[in-house]
Design an enzyme around this catalytic site. Structure first.
Site, short mmCIF file in Angstrom:
data_model
loop_
_atom_site.label_atom_id
_atom_site.label_comp_id
_atom_site.label_asym_id
_atom_site.label_seq_id
_atom_site.Cartn_x
_atom_site.Cartn_y
_atom_site.Cartn_z
N HIS A 1 0.83 -1.20 0.00
CA HIS A 1 0.00 0.00 0.00
C HIS A 1 0.87 1.25 0.00
CE1 HIS A 1 -3.59 2.42 1.42
NE2 HIS A 1 -2.59 3.19 1.84
N GLU A 2 1.77 1.34 0.95
CA GLU A 2 2.61 2.54 1.05
C GLU A 2 3.53 2.66 -0.17
OE1 GLU A 2 1.83 4.72 3.08
OE2 GLU A 2 0.59 3.51 4.42
N HIS B 270 1.83 4.63 -2.79
CA HIS B 270 2.00 6.07 -2.58
C HIS B 270 3.39 6.51 -3.07
CE1 HIS B 270 -1.65 7.04 -0.49
NE2 HIS B 270 -1.42 6.23 0.53
N HIS C 271 3.53 6.89 -6.73
CA HIS C 271 2.86 8.14 -7.09
C HIS C 271 3.83 9.31 -6.95
CE1 HIS C 271 -0.91 10.90 -6.44
NE2 HIS C 271 -0.32 11.10 -7.61
#
Length: 698
Positions: A491-492, A495, A498
């Site tokens: 999940h991280e 980020h 991104h």
């Protein structure tokens, strides 16, 4: 079981930092590889002067814009504003990142010292009449200035920002807004400090009888012994409120009374009517936000925040959450009843309580899927999981990750990686910081030591950091992650991708997606974590090196929807609590616990489940997720639909789909409204059906 109080030495909060005369690294160009922050050279005494000089320099830049005799245009007003404040950004990104990951009483004292200065400075910019007049002039004339689409978007975002931050208020209301902002900044710091102390220092469960370890595996016991040594209880076992310590105890300990003590220590954080209590702080924050919303012309703070998101209205959010809550609650009740049947069958003379849920959920999972979390952990060695997420990124985007040992790091446990594209060109840097420490706040997050930007037409590469609180290695085993921790790391990492891929010449819009879209890049990565071909790459037994067998992969996949009723209900309960706290049309004096109880009663929350975050430790809504904790579920509609774009092609690594996702969501997500960018990628609007199917509700 003991409660430990740590008192801060009085000397620790004295800020005599300016007395130390050393060269300030923030004032010169970093002489490090890739110009990363020289963490080994940055001292406590450097921060305050750097903040003050950064504020001073940006104010001069703003004055130059305001006093420019030329007619306002994009270059002399909007672009000049966009490129202002470089020094302030330089020191802020380092300080606030470290204040979360490696804080100390001295760092916290600095935060309290600079917060009012930074808040006042931001207000001085956003409430500057002359500056807003120039911005408005460009905005009003924007269609006649021959601007390209990105310039036009940047103008509109800055204009909207200033209006939303009070530029149209009269002088009296601007003064009120300044006062509110100052109070909110100080209250937010205090809330976070209380939670850090309560979680990391103020409560531990000390076990000194081996029989009280019944049900716990050797790796859990060994980790508790290491923790005990750190807390000065050598020869005993200590469990803390950090989830890598707490959750395994709740899952496997046969001592129900100890599970209760540990769990209630967690859910009662900052709610013990002592110096760490946060109830009054949160109520004051909610009331100040209600006042702020009213000043700015909004019915409630929810209306203020959500109007800028994809959802647009609080009613749309409540409706969406209620739509998912009904099937989720039904699923949770079915699991609760099944667990109660196990208790009854075993001769337990009690009703399932919140501290029992993890323990009996493990038993139920074993019954339904013949799967135990302990079977999975040996295959999830931290370094292998890390390499697995790098593998996925390489397959999708062609990028590579090379460990660098020549870069400054802020803690010995931190790893640094250089990221390159398929042509070997530098993309950016990634720092990874895995394990709990006394100076690290709870949870997991992704931040930046440097955001991508452009200087003189040349791109400046980003420096991204991922910070987690994962299970530590022991003397006999490496760090073995739970499945939840595996998904959290992926999940991280989403980020981080991104942040690494964001590409745009204007800081205001580069990577700036709506809050309820920001979790799309992170949550879509979780889908790859459990795919069989990905598991076969990274899920290798830490002792034998054998790949996770097909039978175990099948069990993991079959159980992927297990306990989703609980997970969804506790999450939605917290999201509703957030919205309810920000639904005030005017300040109120309420009993915080009674308000929380009424909020949960309205959604018929069953007593066996607490909201994921209770009021007194709901740090998300004190930070950047106020009126926005709902966004994880909202974004799950997007990520479930987006992953289907890969699945529909028959190739979860389809490079054409990946290229479109990278371009329209990761690199250019801020170039237009969120749904516009999503439609460019997907070609059609998302449906809620994939989310409901993924969670087993359809």
């Amino acid at each position: 079981m003991r409660k430990i109080l740590f008192l801060m030495p009085l000397a620790a909060i004295v800020c005599g930092f300016a007395l130390v005369k050393t060269e300030n690294p923030f004032f010169t160009e970093y002489k490090t590889p890739f110009k990363v922050p020289p963490f080994n050279e940055i001292k406590l005494e450097h921060y305050v002067p750097a903040f003050e000089k950064g504020i001073e320099e940006q104010q001069k830049e703003i004055d130059a814009i305001v006093n420019n005799p030329e007619t306002p245009n994009f270059k002399n007003t909007i672009l000049a504003l966009d490129k202002s404040g470089r020094l302030l950004t330089k020191v802020s990104t380092v300080f606030y990142s470290l204040n979360s990951a490696e804080t100390s009483p001295e760092m916290q004292a600095i935060a309290r010292q600079v917060a009012p200065k930074v808040t006042a400075h931001r207000d001085n910019i956003s409430l500057n009449d002359k500056l807003f007049k120039r911005i408005k002039a460009v905005y009003d004339n924007r269609m006649n200035l021959k601007l390209d689409s990105l310039q036009l978007r940047t103008v509109e975002r800055y204009y909207d920002d200033f209006v939303r931050n009070g530029a149209n208020l009269n002088d009296d209301d601007k003064a009120k807004l300044r006062e509110i902002n100052q109070k909110l900044s100080q209250l937010g710091l205090k809330f976070g400090e209380n939670l850090l102390d309560e979680t990391n220092k103020n409560f531990i469960l000390v076990i000194d009888k081996p029989e009280d370890l019944e049900g716990l595996s050797k790796d859990i016991i060994d980790a508790a012994a290491i923790t005990a040594k750190q807390f000065g209880h050598e020869g005993k076992w200590v469990f803390t409120l950090q989830k890598p310590s707490m959750i395994p105890f709740l899952q496997y300990s046969k001592k129900r009374e100890l599970r209760e003590k540990l769990y209630m220590g967690y859910v009662m954080r900052c709610n013990n009517n002592d110096k760490f209590d946060n109830k009054a702080i949160l109520l004051e924050i909610a009331n100040l936000r209600a006042q702020k919303a009213k000043l700015l012309g909004y019915e409630t703070f929810n209306h203020y925040v959500i109007s800028n998101n994809m959802a647009k209205t609080p009613d749309a959010v409540y409706s969406f959450l209620n739509q998912v809550m009904e099937p989720a609650l039904n699923a949770a009740i079915r699991d609760r009843d099944a667990m109660q049947a196990i208790i009854d069958r075993e001769g337990g003379n009690f009703k399932l309580a919140p501290w029992d849920w993890w323990y009996y959920a493990e038993k139920l999972k074993k019954e339904k899927y013949d799967l135990d979390e302990a079977e999975l952990k040996p295959y999830f060695k931290l370094e292998n999981v890390r390499d697995g997420m790098f593998y996925v990124a390489n397959k999708l985007y062609g990028i590579t990750f090379t460990k660098r040992t020549d870069l400054p790091i802020y803690h010995p446990e931190v790893e640094a990686f250089e990221v390159k594209d398929s042509k070997g060109q530098h993309v950016g840097l990634l720092y990874l910081d895995y394990h709990p420490r006394p100076g690290k706040r709870v949870g997991a997050w992704c931040g930046r030591f440097r955001q991508q930007t452009y200087e003189n037409g040349k791109k400046v590469a980003p420096i991204v950091n991922i910070v987690t609180n994962f299970t530590r290695p022991t003397e006999t085993t490496p760090a073995l992650l739970t499945w939840d921790e595996v998904e959290t790391l992926f999940h991280e990492f989403g980020h981080a991708l991104h942040g690494l891929f964001t590409d745009g010449p204007y800081d205001r819009i580069a990577g700036s997606v709506p809050r309820d879209m920001v979790e799309l890049p992170s949550q879509i990565m979780e889908h790859w974590a459990g795919e069989p071909q990905v598991l076969k790459f990274y899920a290798k037994h830490y002792q034998t090196g054998e790949v996770m067998p097909d039978a175990l992969i099948e069990k993991l996949q079959r159980s992927s929807k297990f306990n989703q009723g609980f997970a969804t209900v506790e999450y939605i309960a917290a999201a509703i609590l957030d919205l309810d706290w920000h639904s005030f049309t005017e300040p109120k004096q309420v009993d915080v616990l009674e308000f929380e109880n009424q909020s949960m009663s309205r959604i018929k929350l069953i007593p066996e489940i607490y909201p994921r975050y209770r009021t007194s430790y709901f740090s998300h809504i004190v930070g950047g997720y106020a009126s926005g904790y709902y966004v994880y579920l909202w974004a799950e509609v997007l990520d479930s639909d987006a992953f289907n774009a890969f699945v529909e092609t028959g190739d979860i690594f389809n490079k054409d789909v990946a290229a479109k996702f990278r371009k329209y969501v990761l690199a250019e997500g801020g170039n237009n409204d969120g749904m516009v960018q999503y439609l460019k990628f997907r070609g059609k609007a998302p449906s809620i059906d994939p989310l409901l199917r993924n969670r087993g509700f359809k």
